[in-house]
Scaffold this active site. Sequence first.
Site, PDB file in Angstrom:
ATOM      1  N   ILE A 462       0.822  -1.207   0.000  1.00 63.24           N
ATOM      2  CA  ILE A 462       0.000   0.000   0.000  1.00 63.24           C
ATOM      3  C   ILE A 462       0.860   1.263   0.000  1.00 63.24           C
ATOM      4  CG2 ILE A 462      -1.960  -1.149   1.055  1.00 63.24           C
ATOM      5  CD1 ILE A 462      -1.173   0.070   3.740  1.00 63.24           C
ATOM      6  N   GLY A 463       2.111   1.082  -0.425  1.00 61.34           N
ATOM      7  CA  GLY A 463       3.045   2.201  -0.454  1.00 61.34           C
ATOM      8  C   GLY A 463       4.083   2.141   0.635  1.00 61.34           C
ATOM      9  N   LEU A 625      14.420  -3.927   8.478  1.00 58.06           N
ATOM     10  CA  LEU A 625      14.775  -4.567   7.222  1.00 58.06           C
ATOM     11  C   LEU A 625      15.375  -3.590   6.221  1.00 58.06           C
ATOM     12  CD1 LEU A 625      11.630  -6.847   6.758  1.00 58.06           C
ATOM     13  CD2 LEU A 625      13.930  -7.567   7.414  1.00 58.06           C
ATOM     14  N   LYS A 696       9.508  -6.766  13.922  1.00 56.57           N
ATOM     15  CA  LYS A 696       8.299  -6.359  14.646  1.00 56.57           C
ATOM     16  C   LYS A 696       7.306  -5.549  13.811  1.00 56.57           C
ATOM     17  CE  LYS A 696       9.837  -6.299  19.465  1.00 56.57           C
ATOM     18  NZ  LYS A 696       9.982  -5.449  20.671  1.00 56.57           N
ATOM     19  N   GLY A 697       7.754  -4.834  12.812  1.00 58.97           N
ATOM     20  CA  GLY A 697       6.846  -4.022  12.004  1.00 58.97           C
ATOM     21  C   GLY A 697       6.838  -2.565  12.422  1.00 58.97           C
ATOM     22  N   GLU A 700       2.440   1.241  12.150  1.00 60.01           N
ATOM     23  CA  GLU A 700       1.604   1.994  13.085  1.00 60.01           C
ATOM     24  C   GLU A 700       2.377   2.855  14.083  1.00 60.01           C
ATOM     25  OE1 GLU A 700      -1.800  -0.012  11.449  1.00 60.01           O
ATOM     26  OE2 GLU A 700       0.195  -0.778  11.871  1.00 60.01           O
TER      27      GLU A 700
END
Length: 734
Positions: A462-463, A625, A696-697, A700
């Site tokens: 999504i970008g 990453l 972990k990402g 958000e």
Amino acid sequence: MTPYIGTATSRVDGPAKVTGKAKYAGELNASGLAYGSVVESTIAKGRVLRIDTSQALRVEGVIDILTHENRPGMADNDQAWKDEVAPEQGSPFRPLYDDQIKFSGQPIALVLAEEWEIARYAASLVRVEYEKQDSVTDLYQQRGQAFIVEKPDKPHGDAAKAFAAAEVRREVEYFIPTEHHNPMELFASTVVWDGGGKLTVYDKTQGVQNVQRYLCSVFEKKSDDLRVISPYVGGAFGSGLRPQYQVVLAVLGALALQRSVRLVLTRRQMYGLGHRPATIERLALGAKADGTLDSITHEAIGVTSQFEDFARNDTGWAALLYKSSNAKYVHRVARLDVPTSCDMRAPGAATGVYALECAMDELAVALKLDPMELRLRCYSDRDQNQDVPYSSKQLRACYRQGAEAFGWNNRRPEPRSMRDGSELVGWGMATGVWEALQMPTAARIVLTANGHAEVACAASDIGTGTYTILSQVAADTLGLPIENITMKLGDSTLPQAPVEGGSWTAASASHAVAATAEEVRKELLALAKTIKGSPLADATPEDVVLADGKIVSKRDQSSAVSIADVMRNGAIDRIEKEKTNSFAEDNSHARNTHSAVFAEVKVDEQLGVVRVTRVVSAVAAGRILNTKTAHSQIMGGVVWGIGMALHEQTIYDHRFGRIMNANIAEYHVPVNADVYDINVIFVDEQDEIVNPMGIKGLGEIGIVGVAAAIGNAVYHATGKRVRDLPITLDKLLS
């Protein structure tokens, strides 16, 4: 070969996007296209008595006009309309299903024409008669009827009693208004009629397989008869998690005409979709004189529609940050005559942590304690709800590194004590927290003898940079240059992936690619062993890696065989593997990302104009990453936090239940002139528990805490506490 993971690799899809080669859902060239335009309801509640399409049908080029009275058939039960992200309770919205009006801007007719301009003009000629009913769109009017959908976290101790006995108390209420996503790309669907009732749907979505299953269910289609493709998405931020109504209408049009149809919503119509719910947040904090917490109460009331029960946890975040022997969390929702609320970047946390961190700042003021020192005294190394340690938590390092980069030690504690000419200067800070989630995901790799690999997964980009990070993981695990990796994403026929949300895609899809690459490596080793005199004859899969186009012994790098030789010897020109990666259920640790946000504002003393001149965001989010795309993610979150604090607000005229600023001229979002210096710091955080790669990402965490840090800085600058967002000059000057 130098690893790609952890480097500032440029976006692999960047050239396609900047040259226009990347095609979005509303851009695909298809022969024989008909174009749609939506007619919306002008009332918020009631029913349609009559739709007069006669004048519109007389316009040359109009093909047909669909309403609830003449549309093709659709499913007649709630279960068929539930997508994988739908609330458990309630009846999902069904566009053009019947004569009932549930919200202002609801689609009630679809004009189909040979050209888009004709369709839009004809839509303006459709006349509708209604039976209007009283509507309610004001959360404060309905707060007394709010009800609990789910209990966010279990209470412990007696929060009310402890609060009453506390040496220092702070009880406050905050309000966050409705916000709309406003992605750059409008919601659009191009449905290609493939003949025989088969359809290929190009849709703006965060989950192609979710949309495909949804459409098959709604229209009773076999899975092989409907394909959904979405290779590029021009921003979504949660608005594309659920199928939006335009994709249903576009399919209706294609089925009715038996030809290809394109439907692109207008910017105004985008405000008839989901939104971040308005919330009322009440906090009661009780502390000892030394700043340690005795009691936390966090109650929230959010908005849902009249037909579905949507809720996200606003109130449980304190248990992930602060120690308190007594705590109570309650989340309620109130029904309004609006579309169902939906996820928007950091749902629950963006709003709930804003209120929590502003309340903590107010408590620090009452205690005459530095705001960061208060947080350190209340710091928790364990999840207070589950009473488990964290897989990793470098939040203290975030505080330390962020404060040092910001110069926090130079802050004067008294409000209105810092100036820059005619402007008051304020420094504020806040904590951010989000979940480290991961989902089962599959990937397919096709490795060819010429040293190229095609990697496929149904996940969306999504970008955020999914194409790039998965290319990096594939390149490293297959031992190939990144230029030799071709990524395929966003197609419902590709290996299974969940919707792209929750910050789980990086961890989930990366492990799927790595697991599949391991299967490729195993087959290559098996083939390498068949080579006469192979230096890898006695090797096990754990003994070798893929590097520089070879399969190489970890013990002796001179013991290697090229991938080309392996495949030539095996008389094959390709190896194809597909694998689903899942994560073991483990409740022994809490898994979260954390941040410390420091903000500087300058406020014109006479005009009340607020500028956010500096932000430092120090983030602990496991293994990074790609430092370039990760930096962009956090910067974007900070900019959105500026918008949340100072600009964004959906304004209703409650007399009519209608949004009054449904455009990006009057719905304010930050622009270049609003954004100054943003410093992003990634705090080193090794995590061998959360998953094998330690990911972990980041999607958000970048927004969480930003609005609170700005709000706290505005108080420090002016001495005025604005508790209803956005903070605007009229509120500061009143």
